[in-house]
Design a protein around this motif. Structure first.
Motif, PDB file in Angstrom:
ATOM      1  N   ARG A  44       0.832  -1.209   0.000  1.00  0.00           N
ATOM      2  CA  ARG A  44       0.000   0.000   0.000  1.00  0.00           C
ATOM      3  C   ARG A  44       0.865   1.256   0.000  1.00  0.00           C
ATOM      4  O   ARG A  44       0.587   2.216  -0.721  1.00  0.00           O
ATOM      5  N   ARG A  45       1.936   1.279   0.818  1.00  0.00           N
ATOM      6  CA  ARG A  45       2.803   2.453   0.845  1.00  0.00           C
ATOM      7  C   ARG A  45       3.506   2.652  -0.501  1.00  0.00           C
ATOM      8  O   ARG A  45       3.647   3.768  -0.993  1.00  0.00           O
ATOM      9  N   SER A  46       3.945   1.563  -1.114  1.00  0.00           N
ATOM     10  CA  SER A  46       4.630   1.657  -2.408  1.00  0.00           C
ATOM     11  C   SER A  46       3.682   2.185  -3.476  1.00  0.00           C
ATOM     12  O   SER A  46       4.070   3.010  -4.320  1.00  0.00           O
ATOM     13  N   ARG A  47       2.433   1.732  -3.427  1.00  0.00           N
ATOM     14  CA  ARG A  47       1.451   2.199  -4.409  1.00  0.00           C
ATOM     15  C   ARG A  47       1.093   3.667  -4.174  1.00  0.00           C
ATOM     16  O   ARG A  47       0.807   4.398  -5.133  1.00  0.00           O
ATOM     17  N   ALA A  48       1.093   4.098  -2.914  1.00  0.00           N
ATOM     18  CA  ALA A  48       0.815   5.509  -2.627  1.00  0.00           C
ATOM     19  C   ALA A  48       1.907   6.396  -3.233  1.00  0.00           C
ATOM     20  O   ALA A  48       1.614   7.421  -3.867  1.00  0.00           O
ATOM     21  N   VAL A  49       3.158   5.991  -3.061  1.00  0.00           N
ATOM     22  CA  VAL A  49       4.261   6.745  -3.655  1.00  0.00           C
ATOM     23  C   VAL A  49       4.156   6.717  -5.173  1.00  0.00           C
ATOM     24  O   VAL A  49       4.330   7.741  -5.858  1.00  0.00           O
ATOM     25  N   ALA A  50       3.851   5.530  -5.717  1.00  0.00           N
ATOM     26  CA  ALA A  50       3.744   5.385  -7.172  1.00  0.00           C
ATOM     27  C   ALA A  50       2.643   6.278  -7.733  1.00  0.00           C
ATOM     28  O   ALA A  50       2.821   6.940  -8.773  1.00  0.00           O
ATOM     29  N   ALA A  51       1.495   6.295  -7.056  1.00  0.00           N
ATOM     30  CA  ALA A  51       0.373   7.116  -7.540  1.00  0.00           C
ATOM     31  C   ALA A  51       0.736   8.597  -7.524  1.00  0.00           C
ATOM     32  O   ALA A  51       0.386   9.358  -8.442  1.00  0.00           O
ATOM     33  N   TRP A  52       1.441   9.029  -6.466  1.00  0.00           N
ATOM     34  CA  TRP A  52       1.886  10.426  -6.387  1.00  0.00           C
ATOM     35  C   TRP A  52       2.759  10.764  -7.587  1.00  0.00           C
ATOM     36  O   TRP A  52       2.617  11.840  -8.199  1.00  0.00           O
ATOM     37  N   LEU A  53       3.656   9.872  -7.948  1.00  0.00           N
ATOM     38  CA  LEU A  53       4.532  10.089  -9.098  1.00  0.00           C
ATOM     39  C   LEU A  53       3.743  10.082 -10.411  1.00  0.00           C
ATOM     40  O   LEU A  53       3.962  10.911 -11.301  1.00  0.00           O
ATOM     41  N   GLN A  54       2.821   9.129 -10.528  1.00  0.00           N
ATOM     42  CA  GLN A  54       2.038   9.018 -11.762  1.00  0.00           C
ATOM     43  C   GLN A  54       1.168  10.252 -11.981  1.00  0.00           C
ATOM     44  O   GLN A  54       1.056  10.756 -13.110  1.00  0.00           O
ATOM     45  N   GLU A  55       0.564  10.750 -10.921  1.00  0.00           N
ATOM     46  CA  GLU A  55      -0.335  11.896 -11.053  1.00  0.00           C
ATOM     47  C   GLU A  55       0.397  13.156 -11.490  1.00  0.00           C
ATOM     48  O   GLU A  55      -0.222  14.093 -12.007  1.00  0.00           O
ATOM     49  N   ARG A  56       1.697  13.176 -11.318  1.00  0.00           N
ATOM     50  CA  ARG A  56       2.501  14.334 -11.737  1.00  0.00           C
ATOM     51  C   ARG A  56       3.225  14.082 -13.050  1.00  0.00           C
ATOM     52  O   ARG A  56       4.128  14.834 -13.430  1.00  0.00           O
ATOM     53  N   GLY A  57       2.811  13.044 -13.734  1.00  0.00           N
ATOM     54  CA  GLY A  57       3.346  12.755 -15.070  1.00  0.00           C
ATOM     55  C   GLY A  57       4.822  12.400 -15.084  1.00  0.00           C
ATOM     56  O   GLY A  57       5.523  12.699 -16.056  1.00  0.00           O
TER      57      GLY A  57
END
Length: 571
Positions: A44-57
């Motif tokens: 879950r923590r890894s996906r949270a970091v990943a989503a933050w990165l993805q949302e910023r392109g």
């Protein structure tokens, strides 16, 4: 079949969400504060970091990772992989007193990797902000403390489109002989090397069950390939448990490593040769009485020359605590091949042999580093003639296989020179390691570095042989903290110089120590040493992984820039 470590993390989080993935000893002590993270929480923590990165392109860009020792680095690193972002592990700043060399290295990494974001811990980023006047590069880079990213961000995570050829991370080489270069390690490289580590170190399903999934104890820095690819990533590859603590806490009290091994009883643990020497230096009767090392099955030793004398003394000293000689596991690898290239089999004792043309005394015996991992070819080559040398002859170690990385990031020339070597009458391409060695009955014996080889009076001498002889000559010399190199002696040709770190209280005895070193080198190698310089602890230049920088030591010697203990020897 898993395409990446991201897939494997997803599987483990689904099948065993409550199992501890990593525990971290905050003070380095088993009875101190302990933090842990389960597979469900890690995903879950890894996906949270990943989503933050993805949302910023940021997918496809590079993220510099600057974390203090701890668990947050793992979430940041796996978060990058889960976002399709290329992770760039870096050495975190050490407070306001960070030296010029560390700042220069950080600037070079930011510029070379063209990093678009820095992921780190709150304190690290605060330290960076305080260095703003020295790091104007930060003005154009987003910085985020990943512990501030909320768990809920994971809900918007999208699985990345990864292939075997997708670059997972850049492992910057530690620069023992040259400026650091970013090795492009792909997801395919990672999986291949993980399979090899698993097979060679005996990390079978039966073994995991026998050890209740307690696989690793490690203090190794996670920004270096040995600490990352081995203890951290092999753990998540297999869904096992690893116990981690800070390298600084190990260096402060080496007994912490042995105590953690005795407490958690893992299958595998290890480090460079100097780590075993430090344990020997601090092996008190009281420590030995409280240890139980019988379950330590694989004690890997790599990243620097493996010394036969160290292996023998470690077995003799810790045998009474249950340590078995068969657990010693010399291995060979490098960042350009992801990590492991050769290794033995669990429960097989190390092989010793006399290196062709080397000193005959027992302490300098070459130690076998095992056989090539599955799918990997190792040849000994004459680089100038591009010819494979016969068994038993010393030459440069060349490697090919699925674990060999893609090349150096944005460095076509260096990639062609290092990763595209060819032999006459063969079509396959090889990685030139820059290391010297020989093969005997299929096993690799590493003898030194190509660029460090000293030719004196027409004879080849490996600096690590001289360093070993020097260190063994007197108890005041610090293990793994001696540099041997040659300088131009004019009409007398190349001559050897020894620079050695010594205990602070040995200054009054410096003249005697110097004489002992000269005598030891003369007796063991039939060499007259031009100069012996004793320096203060922690002043010999080393790479980020702890390897002696002989070229930098030589430059400091020639510039009279060494921190000499007592009166410096005449030059």
């Amino acid at each position: 079949m898993a395409r990446s470590l991201v897939d494997l993390l997803t599987t483990h989080a689904s099948q065993q969400p409550e199992r501890t993935a990593y525990r971290y000893l905050v003070t380095g002590d088993c009875d101190g504060e302990i933090q842990d993270i389960s597979y469900g929480r890690l995903a879950r923590r890894s996906r949270a970091v990943a989503a933050w990165l993805q949302e910023r392109g940021l997918a496809g860009s590079r993220a510099l990772l600057l974390y203090p020792p701890g668990l947050e680095f793992i979430s940041g690193y796996l978060g990058c992989l889960s976002a399709g972002v290329v992770a760039v592990p870096g050495v975190p700043p050490q407070g306001r007193s960070q030296n010029h060399r560390a700042l220069t290295r950080m600037k070079r990494l930011i510029a070379d990797a063209d990093a678009k974001v820095i992921l780190g811990g709150r304190e690290v980023l605060a330290t960076l902000a305080a260095q703003g006047e020295h790091l104007p590069e930060l003005d154009a880079i987003a910085c985020v403390a990943t512990e501030d990213i909320p768990d809920e961000a994971a809900d918007s995570w999208r699985e990345p489109d990864l292939t075997d050829d997708s670059v997972a991370f850049l492992q910057y080489t530690s620069g023992s002989t040259s400026a650091p270069r970013g090795v492009m390690v792909t997801h395919g490289n990672l999986l291949d090397n993980q399979r090899a580590i698993t097979e060679r170190m005996g990390h079978t399903p039966d073994t995991l069950a026998e050890y209740d999934h307690e696989l690793f104890v490690s203090w190794l820095p996670v920004y270096h390939d040995m600490g990352l690819i081995g203890p951290v990533l092999n753990t998540v590859h297999l869904g096992a448990t690893a116990t981690l603590f800070s390298p600084l806490h190990f260096l402060q009290r080496p007994a912490r490593w042995l105590t953690a091994l005795s407490r958690y009883r893992p299958h595998t643990s290890g480090g460079p040769n100097f780590a075993y020497e430090l344990c020997l230096k601090h092996a008190t009767p009281e420590l030995l009485d409280g240890l139980d090392l019988a379950r330590w099955k694989v004690a890997f030793n790599g990243a620097e020359p493996v010394r036969a004398a160290t292996l023998r003394r470690f077995t003799e000293t810790f045998g009474p605590a249950g340590f078995r000689h068969e657990a010693l596991y010399p291995c060979y690898g490098l960042a350009e091949a992801t990590l492991i290239v050769t290794g033995g089999s669990a429960d097989t004792p190390p092989t010793l042999a006399a290196a062709p043309g080397s000193s005959p005394h027992a302490g300098a015996a070459a130690v076998g580093s095992g056989r090539p991992i599955p799918g990997t070819t190792v040849v000994i080559a004459d680089a100038e003639r591009r010819e494979e040398l016969p068994e038993g002859e010393v030459g440069e170690i060349w490697v090919s296989g699925a674990s060999v990385a893609k090349g150096y990031w944005r460095n076509t020339l260096a990639t062609r020179e290092t990763f595209r070597a060819t032999l006459k009458d063969r079509t396959d391409r090889f990685l030139r390691t820059g290391d010297l060695g020989f093969l005997r009955e299929g096993e690799l014996f590493v003898t030194g570095r190509l660029k460090d080889l000293m030719v004196i009076d027409g004879r080849n001498h490996y600096p690590q042989d001289l360093e070993l002889s020097a260190e063994m000559s007197h108890g005041a010399l610090r293990p793994g903290c001696t540099a041997a190199f040659s300088v131009d002696g004019g009409a007398e040709g190349e001559q050897p110089v020894i620079v050695a770190e010594t205990a602070p209280d040995a200054a009054a005895d410096s003249e005697r120590i110097t004489e002992v070193i000269r005598s030891a080198i003369g007796e063991a190698h039939d060499l007259a040493v031009r100069d012996v310089v004793l320096v203060h602890p922690g002043t010999i230049p080393k790479t980020s992984s702890g390897k002696i920088q002989r070229h930098a030591s030589r430059a400091a010697y020639l510039a009279d820039a060494l921190a000499v203990v007592g009166a410096p020897a005449a030059r």
